[in-house]
Design a protein around this motif. Structure first.
Motif, PDB file in Angstrom:
ATOM      1  N   SER A 178      -0.349  -3.211 -19.879  1.00 50.27           N
ATOM      2  CA  SER A 178      -0.945  -3.021 -21.187  1.00 50.27           C
ATOM      3  C   SER A 178      -0.268  -1.790 -21.800  1.00 50.27           C
ATOM      4  O   SER A 178       0.602  -1.183 -21.168  1.00 50.27           O
ATOM      5  CB  SER A 178      -2.457  -2.790 -21.051  1.00 50.27           C
ATOM      6  N   PRO A 179      -0.644  -1.384 -23.013  1.00 47.44           N
ATOM      7  CA  PRO A 179      -0.079  -0.150 -23.558  1.00 47.44           C
ATOM      8  C   PRO A 179      -0.427   1.086 -22.741  1.00 47.44           C
ATOM      9  O   PRO A 179       0.199   2.140 -22.920  1.00 47.44           O
ATOM     10  CB  PRO A 179      -0.702  -0.080 -24.961  1.00 47.44           C
ATOM     11  N   ASN A 180      -1.394   0.970 -21.822  1.00 57.14           N
ATOM     12  CA  ASN A 180      -1.838   2.149 -21.083  1.00 57.14           C
ATOM     13  C   ASN A 180      -1.407   2.169 -19.618  1.00 57.14           C
ATOM     14  O   ASN A 180      -1.517   3.201 -18.962  1.00 57.14           O
ATOM     15  CB  ASN A 180      -3.367   2.243 -21.138  1.00 57.14           C
ATOM     16  N   TYR A 181      -0.936   1.046 -19.084  1.00 57.10           N
ATOM     17  CA  TYR A 181      -0.558   1.042 -17.671  1.00 57.10           C
ATOM     18  C   TYR A 181       0.397  -0.112 -17.372  1.00 57.10           C
ATOM     19  O   TYR A 181       0.487  -1.088 -18.123  1.00 57.10           O
ATOM     20  CB  TYR A 181      -1.781   0.922 -16.765  1.00 57.10           C
ATOM     21  N   ILE A 182       1.084   0.004 -16.235  1.00 59.78           N
ATOM     22  CA  ILE A 182       1.888  -1.072 -15.660  1.00 59.78           C
ATOM     23  C   ILE A 182       1.594  -1.093 -14.169  1.00 59.78           C
ATOM     24  O   ILE A 182       1.815  -0.096 -13.473  1.00 59.78           O
ATOM     25  CB  ILE A 182       3.400  -0.860 -15.869  1.00 59.78           C
ATOM     26  N   TYR A 183       1.076  -2.212 -13.675  1.00 60.02           N
ATOM     27  CA  TYR A 183       0.842  -2.375 -12.245  1.00 60.02           C
ATOM     28  C   TYR A 183       1.699  -3.527 -11.729  1.00 60.02           C
ATOM     29  O   TYR A 183       1.796  -4.579 -12.368  1.00 60.02           O
ATOM     30  CB  TYR A 183      -0.633  -2.655 -11.955  1.00 60.02           C
ATOM     31  N   THR A 184       2.295  -3.338 -10.558  1.00 58.98           N
ATOM     32  CA  THR A 184       3.215  -4.318  -9.998  1.00 58.98           C
ATOM     33  C   THR A 184       2.898  -4.569  -8.529  1.00 58.98           C
ATOM     34  O   THR A 184       2.653  -3.628  -7.766  1.00 58.98           O
ATOM     35  CB  THR A 184       4.669  -3.829 -10.117  1.00 58.98           C
ATOM     36  N   TYR A 185       2.919  -5.847  -8.146  1.00 57.11           N
ATOM     37  CA  TYR A 185       2.779  -6.253  -6.752  1.00 57.11           C
ATOM     38  C   TYR A 185       4.091  -6.876  -6.306  1.00 57.11           C
ATOM     39  O   TYR A 185       4.667  -7.722  -7.013  1.00 57.11           O
ATOM     40  CB  TYR A 185       1.657  -7.275  -6.590  1.00 57.11           C
ATOM     41  N   THR A 186       4.587  -6.461  -5.136  1.00 57.26           N
ATOM     42  CA  THR A 186       5.800  -7.043  -4.592  1.00 57.26           C
ATOM     43  C   THR A 186       5.555  -7.536  -3.171  1.00 57.26           C
ATOM     44  O   THR A 186       4.686  -7.021  -2.461  1.00 57.26           O
ATOM     45  CB  THR A 186       6.956  -6.022  -4.553  1.00 57.26           C
ATOM     46  N   ARG A 187       6.343  -8.520  -2.755  1.00 51.43           N
ATOM     47  CA  ARG A 187       6.255  -9.013  -1.385  1.00 51.43           C
ATOM     48  C   ARG A 187       6.587  -7.922  -0.378  1.00 51.43           C
ATOM     49  O   ARG A 187       5.982  -7.827   0.689  1.00 51.43           O
ATOM     50  CB  ARG A 187       7.232 -10.170  -1.175  1.00 51.43           C
ATOM     51  N   ALA A 188       7.587  -7.112  -0.704  1.00 52.53           N
ATOM     52  CA  ALA A 188       8.062  -6.102   0.242  1.00 52.53           C
ATOM     53  C   ALA A 188       6.958  -5.123   0.626  1.00 52.53           C
ATOM     54  O   ALA A 188       6.830  -4.733   1.790  1.00 52.53           O
ATOM     55  CB  ALA A 188       9.260  -5.353  -0.340  1.00 52.53           C
ATOM     56  N   SER A 189       6.136  -4.740  -0.344  1.00 52.38           N
ATOM     57  CA  SER A 189       5.087  -3.755  -0.081  1.00 52.38           C
ATOM     58  C   SER A 189       3.746  -4.398   0.245  1.00 52.38           C
ATOM     59  O   SER A 189       2.887  -3.757   0.852  1.00 52.38           O
ATOM     60  CB  SER A 189       4.914  -2.846  -1.294  1.00 52.38           C
ATOM     61  N   ASN A 190       3.562  -5.650  -0.179  1.00 56.92           N
ATOM     62  CA  ASN A 190       2.251  -6.314  -0.099  1.00 56.92           C
ATOM     63  C   ASN A 190       1.161  -5.391  -0.630  1.00 56.92           C
ATOM     64  O   ASN A 190       0.094  -5.255  -0.042  1.00 56.92           O
ATOM     65  CB  ASN A 190       1.924  -6.756   1.326  1.00 56.92           C
ATOM     66  N   ALA A 191       1.440  -4.746  -1.739  1.00 57.33           N
ATOM     67  CA  ALA A 191       0.488  -3.795  -2.325  1.00 57.33           C
ATOM     68  C   ALA A 191       0.768  -3.666  -3.816  1.00 57.33           C
ATOM     69  O   ALA A 191       1.869  -3.968  -4.286  1.00 57.33           O
ATOM     70  CB  ALA A 191       0.601  -2.437  -1.639  1.00 57.33           C
ATOM     71  N   TRP A 192      -0.255  -3.212  -4.535  1.00 59.86           N
ATOM     72  CA  TRP A 192      -0.112  -2.908  -5.953  1.00 59.86           C
ATOM     73  C   TRP A 192       0.298  -1.451  -6.117  1.00 59.86           C
ATOM     74  O   TRP A 192      -0.261  -0.563  -5.483  1.00 59.86           O
ATOM     75  CB  TRP A 192      -1.431  -3.132  -6.689  1.00 59.86           C
ATOM     76  N   THR A 193       1.282  -1.210  -6.957  1.00 61.57           N
ATOM     77  CA  THR A 193       1.646   0.147  -7.351  1.00 61.57           C
ATOM     78  C   THR A 193       1.640   0.204  -8.872  1.00 61.57           C
ATOM     79  O   THR A 193       1.780  -0.820  -9.543  1.00 61.57           O
ATOM     80  CB  THR A 193       3.034   0.536  -6.828  1.00 61.57           C
ATOM     81  N   GLY A 194       1.461   1.407  -9.416  1.00 62.40           N
ATOM     82  CA  GLY A 194       1.327   1.477 -10.862  1.00 62.40           C
ATOM     83  C   GLY A 194       1.801   2.760 -11.489  1.00 62.40           C
ATOM     84  O   GLY A 194       2.011   3.775 -10.821  1.00 62.40           O
ATOM     85  N   ILE A 195       1.967   2.662 -12.792  1.00 61.46           N
ATOM     86  CA  ILE A 195       2.232   3.822 -13.641  1.00 61.46           C
ATOM     87  C   ILE A 195       1.207   3.807 -14.759  1.00 61.46           C
ATOM     88  O   ILE A 195       1.022   2.781 -15.427  1.00 61.46           O
ATOM     89  CB  ILE A 195       3.651   3.791 -14.238  1.00 61.46           C
TER      90      ILE A 195
END
Length: 214
Positions: A178-195
């Motif tokens: 959204s305009p306030n955040y970016i969250y990403t899930y990847t296979r490599a991490s099997n976790a959500w990370t965000g800015i």
């Protein structure tokens, strides 16, 4: 009988002969993207059976059991379903079978050793899973659940209730932004990370542990 009536009777008879048998999704009580039997193949398995290139899944006729097999294991595995109203959804891609029932989301990948399940929080009625070749995701209210091929469990992300967005899936990652955040899930991490953006100052805050433990 007039020529018209004879012709009309012939059309009715032909239509009846070509009619698809009553193995519809409504009768079976399931939704899927698999083929239903046709007049050419009346013995085909009903619509709650589904196949991908490397996986297959089946909801039992009584709607209480979900079974599947990945070609890498070559063994069927099963899990109970909560499917009181017969609204379970089953979807297959090349490497994943995903099923959503009344309470949970289940996934089996091509390794096929066991179903990975997680109970969904909130009202799931309108929630639909999105399935790619190696990734799957579903949003329920302000929570997003993601799974990547080979993961040991689903990964859960909780969004601010006033900033809920739909997830997007690509070949290598799932993203919610959204305009306030970016969250990403990847296979490599099997976790959500965000800015997260920090407001008018123009700064950012990195969150590499955004996933909630199931």
């Amino acid at each position: 009988m007039s020529l018209f009536h004879k012709a009309f009777a012939g059309v009715i008879a032909l239509s009846s002969a070509l009619a698809i048998p009553a193995y519809s999704q409504e009768r079976a009580g399931f939704t899927s993207f698999s083929q239903t039997p046709s007049a050419r193949n009346p013995d085909a398995i009903t619509s709650h059976y589904i196949m991908g290139q490397n996986v297959m899944g089946l909801i039992s006729p009584d709607g209480k059991t979900l079974a599947g097999m990945g070609v890498d294991s070559g063994k069927w595995v099963s899990v109970p379903l909560k499917n009181q109203f017969g609204k379970a959804i089953i979807i297959a891609s090349n490497k994943l079978v995903v099923c959503k029932d009344d309470e949970s989301i289940h996934v089996l990948d091509s390794t096929g050793k066991e179903w990975k399940s997680i109970k969904l929080q909130g009202n799931t009625v309108e929630s639909q899973p999105i399935v790619g070749n190696e990734l799957a995701v579903i949003r329920v209210e302000n929570r997003i659940y993601a799974y990547g091929l080979g993961a040991t469990s689903w990964s859960e992300l909780s969004l601010p209730e006033d900033q809920i967005v739909e997830p997007h899936i690509s070949s290598n990652y799932v993203q919610a932004y959204s305009p306030n955040y970016i969250y990403t899930y990847t296979r490599a991490s099997n976790a959500w990370t965000g800015i997260q953006l920090t407001g008018t100052s123009g700064g950012i805050q990195i969150d590499n542990s955004a996933s909630e433990q199931p």
